[in-house]
Motif scaffolding. Structure first.
Motif, short mmCIF file in Angstrom:
data_model
loop_
_atom_site.label_atom_id
_atom_site.label_comp_id
_atom_site.label_asym_id
_atom_site.label_seq_id
_atom_site.Cartn_x
_atom_site.Cartn_y
_atom_site.Cartn_z
N ALA A 9 71.81 46.10 51.60
CA ALA A 9 70.84 45.50 50.17
C ALA A 9 69.47 44.73 51.16
N ILE A 10 68.34 44.06 49.92
CA ILE A 10 67.98 43.13 50.57
C ILE A 10 68.10 42.24 49.43
N SER A 11 68.08 41.04 49.58
CA SER A 11 68.17 39.33 49.19
C SER A 11 66.78 38.75 49.29
N SER A 12 65.33 38.85 48.21
CA SER A 12 64.30 37.50 48.52
C SER A 12 64.65 36.32 47.95
N ILE A 13 64.68 35.21 48.35
CA ILE A 13 65.55 33.83 48.24
C ILE A 13 64.07 33.32 48.31
N GLY A 14 62.98 32.85 47.67
CA GLY A 14 62.24 32.46 47.81
C GLY A 14 61.03 32.07 48.44
N LEU A 15 60.85 33.63 48.35
CA LEU A 15 59.20 34.01 48.95
C LEU A 15 58.46 34.51 48.13
N THR A 16 59.10 35.31 46.99
CA THR A 16 57.52 35.89 46.10
C THR A 16 56.86 34.89 45.53
N GLU A 17 57.19 33.54 45.40
CA GLU A 17 56.06 32.55 45.62
C GLU A 17 54.97 32.55 46.24
N HIS A 18 55.10 32.88 47.36
CA HIS A 18 53.85 33.25 48.27
C HIS A 18 52.81 34.35 48.32
N ILE A 19 53.47 35.47 48.36
CA ILE A 19 52.80 36.23 48.49
C ILE A 19 51.38 37.16 47.49
N GLY A 20 51.30 36.04 46.39
CA GLY A 20 50.51 36.86 45.35
C GLY A 20 50.54 37.40 44.75
N VAL A 21 50.45 37.26 43.69
CA VAL A 21 50.85 38.53 42.82
C VAL A 21 50.33 39.84 42.84
N ARG A 22 48.96 39.88 42.94
CA ARG A 22 48.13 41.37 43.19
C ARG A 22 48.77 41.63 44.01
N ASN A 23 49.69 40.73 45.27
CA ASN A 23 50.00 41.79 46.43
C ASN A 23 51.82 42.24 45.68
N TYR A 24 52.18 42.23 44.31
CA TYR A 24 53.38 42.29 44.03
C TYR A 24 53.68 43.72 44.28
N PRO A 25 52.77 44.56 44.02
CA PRO A 25 53.11 45.87 44.11
C PRO A 25 53.41 46.67 45.82
#
Length: 447
Positions: A286-302
């Protein structure tokens, strides 16, 4: 509570004109009248002794120096207000600096601004002096503008991400202990009732994440952007999970490892100072990502969701918990105040974009929920903590940084309450051959 009463290191300026002095140009009150329309909901006073607005207003904005006026004139909007406020050149009276929510609410709902005509603007500038349009140096709490950050690498490069994270999180662990409370959890809590304590709500959030991930004894959990290890420690302590957390903040990692040892979780829980891109390429359950996505940049989502999928075994689950825009049309980049004082390079996407990117990375989304109202309650609780421990927090990080936090948390609370931003949890699986996900016909977790 008056901010003026508690300022440390604020500009020392007279509240009234010097004896025998005369104003030959426009007053602060004249400037305010030129850029507002209708009745003022607050009283505004100037360093020159002028004032405008109702004398019995519950809230007063005191522009305490020429520098403060220059901040407001040279960066109209949130950035100029923030510079003047953080530096102590603009004081809010009638609210506590740890929770200026009511002042922000009144200003947002009742203050009516208007651009002055060209003739009015020129007359004001000539009267005030052209030097008022020379931007003063920004307060030390302000990060560099985006164009200057290229010296630290391209946006969302490893070095620049590390610098941005350090700006926000490596403030003071002691400060965060007072603001966040015993759980040291800097993400949205889940309230069963508005009467829940912050600690109850944070434990409920971790249990909700654990339930959605179907955590059981012996499983391996990866928590990316783990903060002070709250999810890692909870999963190990309550579920017997072997949990690894990674964070770009060295201060967070050090605090988390010490907490793991204190709580007797060594061998089950671990936190490493590490970029998520360098996390072990093991097959986590399992993987949890809690509050990190805001920092990575939308173009880096893939790349981001692809990296998480690569670390998740077939049949494993991913829970992504992050702030989003309220729709998919809003700009990704944050406003000037948030970008300069809170989350440099932070970006938010709409919930539709988030879910699409998770699907496009080869994961299957099974459930999504919006916890927007819960974040408003969480922020209100953090502000109460800051108010309660204000003197200690100021002694730890300084008055300017403490003011940044009060302003940021109260403003964010208002944005969540008014549906300006949202908080979404998205649950997905990494399917095996022939689309086998291991997810049951109905959810196997409690809402």
């Amino acid at each position: 509570m008056s901010l003026t009463d508690r300022d440390q290191g604020a500009a020392s300026v007279p509240a009234t004109p010097p004896a025998g002095g005369r104003h030959t140009g426009p007053t602060v009150a004249d400037v305010v009248r030129a850029v507002t329309t209708g009745p003022l909901p607050v009283r505004i006073t100037g360093y020159d002794g002028s004032a405008v607005g109702p004398s019995d207003a519950g809230i007063t904005l005191a522009i305490r120096s020429e520098r403060g006026l220059s901040y407001l004139l040279t960066a109209p909007g949130d950035l100029g207000m923030a510079r003047a406020y953080v530096s102590g050149d603009l004081a809010l009276q009638g609210v506590h600096p740890g929770d200026p929510y009511e002042a922000l609410r009144v200003l947002k709902e009742e203050l009516r601004l208007r651009p002055p005509s060209l003739a009015e603007g020129l007359a004001l500038v000539r009267g005030l002096g052209w030097e008022r349009l020379m931007p003063p140096p920004a307060p030390p709490q302000e990060a560099q503008p985006r164009w200057k950050r290229v010296m630290n690498g391209l946006r969302h490069s490893r070095v620049r991400d590390s610098t941005a994270i350090s700006h926000h999180y490596d403030v003071s662990n002691a400060f965060y202990e007072k603001v966040l409370g015993p759980s040291m959890t800097y993400t949205c809590a889940v309230f069963r009732s508005p009467d829940d304590t912050l600690e109850q709500a944070q434990a409920a959030k971790y249990d909700l994440v654990a339930g959605k991930l179907a955590l059981k004894k012996g499983m391996r959990l990866l928590d990316v952007g783990c903060g002070w290890g709250g999810m890692v420690r909870h999963a190990a302590r309550e579920y017997g999970v072997k949990a690894l957390g990674v964070t770009l903040s060295k201060a967070q990692a050090e605090w988390a490892q010490a907490a793991i040892e204190r709580e007797g979780l060594t061998g089950l829980a671990e936190v490493r100072h590490m970029d998520y891109r360098d996390a072990p390429v093991e097959q986590f359950d399992a993987i949890s990502s809690i509050g990190l996505t805001e920092h990575i940049g939308v173009r880096n989502y893939p790349t981001y969701f692809g990296a998480l999928r690569h670390r998740l075994r077939a049949g494993g689950r991913l829970l992504n918990h992050c702030i989003t825009r309220a729709d998919n049309r809003a700009p990704h980049r944050s406003g000037a105040f948030i970008d300069r004082y809170v989350f440099p390079d932070g970006e938010l996407a709409g919930p539709g974009r988030l879910i699409s990117e998770i699907h496009d990375a080869g994961l299957e989304v099974h459930h999504e929920e919006n916890l927007r109202q819960h974040y408003a309650l969480t922020l209100a609780a953090w502000c109460r903590n800051l108010v309660e421990h204000w003197d200690y927090c100021v002694s730890e990080v300084g008055a300017g940084t403490a003011r940044v936090w009060g302003l940021y948390m109260a403003g964010s609370r208002m944005a969540f309450e008014r549906n300006g931003i949202q908080l979404h949890q998205v649950l997905a699986t990494h399917n095996g051959p022939d689309g086998v996900s291991g997810y049951p016909l109905r959810p196997d977790w409690l809402p």
